[in-house]
Design an enzyme around this catalytic site. Structure first.
Site, PDB file in Angstrom:
ATOM      1  CB  SER A 115      -0.872   0.010   1.256  1.00 13.66           C
ATOM      2  OG  SER A 115      -1.485   1.269   1.423  1.00 13.66           O
ATOM      3  CE1 TYR A 119      -3.494  -2.164   5.504  1.00 10.88           C
ATOM      4  CE2 TYR A 119      -2.982   0.069   4.784  1.00 10.88           C
ATOM      5  CZ  TYR A 119      -3.440  -1.209   4.506  1.00 10.88           C
ATOM      6  OH  TYR A 119      -3.828  -1.549   3.219  1.00 10.88           O
TER       7      TYR A 119
HETATM    8  N1  NAP Z   1      -8.754  -1.149  -0.628  1.00 16.32           N
HETATM    9  C1  NAP Z   1      -7.744  -0.305  -0.581  1.00 16.32           C
HETATM   10  O1  NAP Z   1      -7.916   0.929  -0.668  1.00 16.32           O
HETATM   11  C2  NAP Z   1      -6.339  -0.814  -0.449  1.00 16.32           C
HETATM   12  C3  NAP Z   1      -5.309   0.114  -0.632  1.00 16.32           C
HETATM   13  C4  NAP Z   1      -4.004  -0.316  -0.521  1.00 16.32           C
HETATM   14  C5  NAP Z   1      -3.741  -1.641  -0.238  1.00 16.32           C
HETATM   15  N2  NAP Z   1      -4.760  -2.527  -0.045  1.00 16.32           N
HETATM   16  C6  NAP Z   1      -4.415  -3.907   0.244  1.00 16.32           C
HETATM   17  O2  NAP Z   1      -5.010  -4.715  -0.743  1.00 16.32           O
HETATM   18  C7  NAP Z   1      -5.229  -6.015  -0.211  1.00 16.32           C
HETATM   19  C8  NAP Z   1      -6.662  -6.423  -0.514  1.00 16.32           C
HETATM   20  O3  NAP Z   1      -7.504  -5.528   0.184  1.00 16.32           O
HETATM   21  P1  NAP Z   1      -9.004  -5.263  -0.264  1.00 16.32           P
HETATM   22  O4  NAP Z   1      -9.194  -3.804  -0.228  1.00 16.32           O
HETATM   23  O5  NAP Z   1      -9.332  -6.032  -1.472  1.00 16.32           O
HETATM   24  O6  NAP Z   1      -9.759  -5.836   1.027  1.00 16.32           O
HETATM   25  P2  NAP Z   1     -10.993  -6.839   1.211  1.00 16.32           P
HETATM   26  O7  NAP Z   1     -12.025  -6.616   0.175  1.00 16.32           O
HETATM   27  O8  NAP Z   1     -11.346  -6.725   2.660  1.00 16.32           O
HETATM   28  O9  NAP Z   1     -10.328  -8.250   0.922  1.00 16.32           O
HETATM   29  C9  NAP Z   1      -9.435  -8.845   1.797  1.00 16.32           C
HETATM   30  C10 NAP Z   1      -9.320 -10.294   1.420  1.00 16.32           C
HETATM   31  O10 NAP Z   1      -8.336 -10.896   2.260  1.00 16.32           O
HETATM   32  C11 NAP Z   1      -8.897 -12.061   2.867  1.00 16.32           C
HETATM   33  N3  NAP Z   1      -8.262 -12.270   4.149  1.00 16.32           N
HETATM   34  C12 NAP Z   1      -8.183 -11.416   5.193  1.00 16.32           C
HETATM   35  N4  NAP Z   1      -7.519 -12.003   6.209  1.00 16.32           N
HETATM   36  C13 NAP Z   1      -7.175 -13.246   5.771  1.00 16.32           C
HETATM   37  C14 NAP Z   1      -6.496 -14.331   6.366  1.00 16.32           C
HETATM   38  N5  NAP Z   1      -6.026 -14.283   7.622  1.00 16.32           N
HETATM   39  N6  NAP Z   1      -6.318 -15.456   5.615  1.00 16.32           N
HETATM   40  C15 NAP Z   1      -6.792 -15.532   4.352  1.00 16.32           C
HETATM   41  N7  NAP Z   1      -7.447 -14.549   3.748  1.00 16.32           N
HETATM   42  C16 NAP Z   1      -7.649 -13.413   4.461  1.00 16.32           C
HETATM   43  C17 NAP Z   1     -10.396 -11.765   2.962  1.00 16.32           C
HETATM   44  O11 NAP Z   1     -11.172 -12.947   3.067  1.00 16.32           O
HETATM   45  P3  NAP Z   1     -11.633 -13.567   4.501  1.00 16.32           P
HETATM   46  O12 NAP Z   1     -11.955 -12.402   5.399  1.00 16.32           O
HETATM   47  O13 NAP Z   1     -12.794 -14.432   4.197  1.00 16.32           O
HETATM   48  O14 NAP Z   1     -10.473 -14.357   5.001  1.00 16.32           O
HETATM   49  C18 NAP Z   1     -10.623 -11.095   1.619  1.00 16.32           C
HETATM   50  O15 NAP Z   1     -10.701 -12.055   0.597  1.00 16.32           O
HETATM   51  C19 NAP Z   1      -4.910  -5.921   1.270  1.00 16.32           C
HETATM   52  O16 NAP Z   1      -3.615  -6.436   1.496  1.00 16.32           O
HETATM   53  C20 NAP Z   1      -4.955  -4.445   1.556  1.00 16.32           C
HETATM   54  O17 NAP Z   1      -4.155  -4.078   2.646  1.00 16.32           O
HETATM   55  C21 NAP Z   1      -6.054  -2.134  -0.155  1.00 16.32           C
END
Ligand code: NAP
Length: 247
Positions: free
Chosen positions: A131, A144
């Protein structure tokens, strides 16, 4: 191509999965709760396999990766992650431990499982979703920022170490993307983009085997400046009203 995506059940991971599925690639996704997968997706995509696996559970995760790959894996994307939720002036240590476990140790476990299948073939590509929050220590999001800084540096080192093994490494650093993770945010999210648009940009960067991909460009510019400011100036800047939060 065989692609495995941790955290592929929702958000950025699921949008990326669809990018590859629609092009006919075989995709494996994992998460802790498979009921989060879009209804009908497993019937719609015959080339999709879903595994219930927690990235913090090394054995469970590696067994899922092995089952999917059968010794041959082209691309691993570590997207599973969590945020701290609301910004707080005093750290929530339980949430912080969980953030570090999932966002850092989860990526290590993921890469271990991937490399077990890639190194013997001397071929493959590993990627992680870090991120822009990892480029500076953001106020109210200590664990984070720390977790994503760790992922950025892990990937930078791996890209050097694994070059001789014909393994590509990509670190992705998005700004704000509209997903279940950010839908809980109670602060402004400049340059927010849909996960579909983000996935298309990430896919292009992965196809080009970019080592580091920071986007969107507006956020990249801001973070580039913040990262390079003298630290006393950065701390002063972060005291300005726009960076304030109440808790
Ligand atoms: N959205 C943003 O603005 C943003 C910006 C920068 C970086 N990111 C990064 O992008 C990545 C994806 O985020 P997202 O925004 O797509 O979030 P999201 O929609 O909440 O998706 C997170 C995913 O990770 C899985 N997950 C969480 N904890 C887990 C665990 N212990 N074991 C296996 N799976 C797990 C969740 O499924 P379950 O809960 O069912 O396990 C879900 O599939 C993350 O690393 C986040 O930090 C996001």
């Amino acid at each position: 191509m065989k692609v495995f995506i941790t955290g592929g059940t929702t958000g950025i991971g699921w949008s990326l999965a669809q990018e590859y599925l629609n092009d006919g690639h075989t995709v494996g996704i994992c998460g802790r709760d498979l009921s989060r997968i879009e209804s009908g997706a497993l019937e719609k995509y015959k080339n999709l396999q879903a595994f219930r696996a927690d990235v913090t559970n090394r054995e469970e995760l590696i067994s899922a990766i092995d089952k999917f790959s059968g010794g041959c894996l082209d691309l691993m994307i570590a997207s599973a992650g969590r945020s701290v939720g609301s910004k707080t002036k005093t750290p929530d240590f339980n949430a912080s431990r969980d953030v570090i476990n999932i966002n850092v140790l989860g990526v290590l476990n993921t890469f271990e499982g991937a490399l077990k299948n890639m190194l013997p073939n001397k071929a493959g590509h590993i990627a992680a979703v870090a991120s822009v929050a990892g480029m500076v220590g953001l106020p109210g999001a200590s664990s984070y920022s720390a977790s994503k800084a760790a992922v950025l540096k892990l990937c930078e080192s791996y890209s050097l170490d694994l070059k001789g093994f014909n393994i590509d490494v990509t670190c992705i650093a998005p700004g704000f993307v509209d997903t279940p993770l950010t839908q809980k945010n109670d602060h402004g999210m400049p340059w927010l983009m849909s996960s579909e648009v983000a996935a298309k940009k990430i896919r292009k960067a992965l196809d080009r085997k970019k080592v580091l991909f920071v986007f969107p460009w507006q956020m990249k510019t801001v973070m580039f400046i913040l990262e390079r400011l003298p630290r006393w100036m950065y701390r002063g800047f972060m005291q300005l009203p726009f960076a304030n939060y109440s808790k």
